[in-house]
Write a protein that holds these residues in place. Structure first.
Motif, mmCIF file in Angstrom:
data_model
loop_
_atom_site.group_PDB
_atom_site.id
_atom_site.type_symbol
_atom_site.label_atom_id
_atom_site.label_comp_id
_atom_site.label_asym_id
_atom_site.label_seq_id
_atom_site.Cartn_x
_atom_site.Cartn_y
_atom_site.Cartn_z
ATOM 1 N N TYR A 325 20.091 1.269 -39.432
ATOM 2 C CA TYR A 325 19.376 0.410 -40.366
ATOM 3 C C TYR A 325 20.289 0.041 -41.540
ATOM 4 N N GLN A 345 14.274 -2.250 -46.174
ATOM 5 C CA GLN A 345 15.068 -2.368 -44.952
ATOM 6 C C GLN A 345 15.341 -3.831 -44.671
ATOM 7 N N ASP A 400 12.900 -8.767 -40.579
ATOM 8 C CA ASP A 400 13.984 -7.825 -40.365
ATOM 9 C C ASP A 400 15.137 -8.503 -39.614
#
Length: 460
Positions: A325, A345, A400
């Motif tokens: 990550y 994130q 993401d």
């Protein structure tokens, strides 16, 4: 037949006239090290190395916040025989710029040199710049710090058996204010590494080096006056002042200094301490920002100052390997997390040979974050350049893994983001169909591209 050839040439000329002019020439070397500076008129000046007529020179182009070049063609900042390699560039207090570079080549004595130039690309220290020192091996670490008189402090370490960190103070005209060839700022009989150098805020310099002690390395800070003499204690702090003995130094928005390191195994996270220019520690004990992470991946962590005297920290989390990550954490002036204890994130993937490379962070004046990184594509020969924007409130503009800047490159080098209040500029080098290019792109915070998809070439 001649008529068809002539017609084809006319059509090609028309196409080139309609397109944005981009310098195109044969060259055996086009190197981009991510070097850029910002001018007072809001533009960005990018610098790179390029070969023309057999010698490698340093070139530059000025770009406005919309990505439009401001000079009709790139300008040569350094032109000389042999190879000129950029080591750094900074803005001076008189709003000009100094580039530090190394000159070498066959039958050419290696030397450390500098050139000053204006925001219009005019060379200010003569056609050949000034020589700081000669002989010795290539650079291994360098720092270039503006002084208070329109010049710079040039600090550098050397390899190939050299065990010294050398410094020189140049005035606005390029005159050496210290002993010719520079002075030894730090040394060690075995080895020494320059971590960085920063201004002391009073016309002097703070130099950060690390030295070996048995199987470990420890940090030493030393403060120097404009005359090259040591100010205060040497070193500024005892070894016991910081957990783990080794740390970096960062000047924050308030004019103070942040001492920091990351050690998730022994200390649980990001370690922070604050210091003034005299070496006084300003926190009763170091602050540890707990990270439920292993930051020992291939991507070095990044720490940047924020205008409210807080900090922005970006890192790779490999604690769930093979899941990997990328995360960003914002801290206030008391070093307390603002975007939640775990941060935000920005990307995730499953590691094999590699997932992410070249993580870079740029912070806006208001405290938002632009990040760029290179991700391996499904085809292992393809690299994908991506970006992510995190708002002042800590919200992601895109899902993401962000959005794509360039998706079909087998080779991407040194992408860097440059943050503005409502947009960001990205600069990188790539190679498509055997053609090397330095490209640029500008994105709004909503993801609108100002230039062609895949990035417009700055030079190709």
């Amino acid at each position: 037949m001649k008529r068809y050839i002539l017609l084809a040439l006319i059509l090609l000329a028309a196409m080139f006239a309609a397109a944005q002019e981009v310098p195109l020439r044969k060259a055996w070397k086009l190197d981009w090290k991510g070097t850029y500076v910002r001018s007072t008129d809001g533009c960005v000046i990018a610098l790179w190395e390029d070969t023309d007529a057999g010698d490698t020179d340093i070139w530059a182009q000025k770009i406005n916040p919309s990505g439009v070049p401001q000079w009709t063609e790139p300008r040569i900042i350094v032109s000389a025989l042999g190879l000129q390699e950029i080591a750094g560039c900074v803005q001076t207090t008189d709003n000009n710029f100094v580039v530090l570079y190394e000159q070498s080549g066959r039958d050419i004595e290696q030397s450390v040199r500098a050139q000053k130039f204006s925001s219009n690309g005019q060379r200010l220290w003569g056609d050949n710049g000034v020589q700081i020192s000669s002989g010795g091996g290539a650079f291994v670490e360098t720092s270039l710090v503006p002084n208070s008189i329109g010049g710079v402090y040039a600090v550098y370490g050397r390899n190939y058996g050299f065990h010294d960190v050398i410094g020189q103070n140049l005035d606005s005209f390029g005159n050496q204010l210290w002993t010719a060839g520079g002075i030894v700022l730090a040394s060690h009989p075995n080895s020494i590494q320059l971590d960085s150098a920063v201004s002391d805020g009073e016309g002097g310099l703070i130099v950060n080096v690390n030295k070996p002690q048995g199987s470990i390395r420890y940090t030493e800070l030393t403060r120097y006056s404009p005359q090259g003499t040591v100010l205060g204690n040497n070193p500024m702090l005892p070894q016991s002042a910081f957990p783990g003995l080794r740390y970096s130094i960062l000047q924050d928005a308030s004019g103070g200094y942040v001492l920091w390191n990351v050690n998730t195994q022994s200390y649980g996270g990001l370690i922070l301490q604050r210091m003034d220019s005299s070496g006084n520690l300003l926190l009763p004990a170091p602050v540890v920002v707990t990270l439920s992470a292993n930051t020992g991946g291939m991507t070095p962590p990044l720490l940047k100052p924020v205008s409210d005297s807080g900090l922005m920290f970006c890192y790779e989390d490999t604690s769930g390997y093979p899941d990997v990550y990328l995360k960003v954490l914002r801290l206030n002036a008391s070093y307390e997390p603002v975007w939640g204890s775990a941060g935000v994130q920005i990307a995730s993937g499953v590691s094999s040979d590699w997932v992410f490379r070249n993580l870079q962070l740029a912070v806006t004046d208001g405290g938002a974050a632009w990040l760029s990184f290179v991700e391996k594509g499904e085809d292992e020969t393809i690299q994908v350049l991506k970006t992510q924007y995190v708002s002042l409130a800590g919200n992601l503009s895109w899902a993401d893994n962000g959005i794509v800047l360039s998706a079909s490159n087998p080779y991407i080098e040194m992408p860097v983001p440059v943050a503005f209040s409502d947009r960001a500029m990205f600069l990188w080098r790539d190679q498509l169909e055997m053609q090397n290019a330095i490209r640029r792109q500008v994105l709004s915070t909503g993801g609108a591209a100002f230039l062609e998809l895949g990035g417009a070439p700055l030079v190709s």
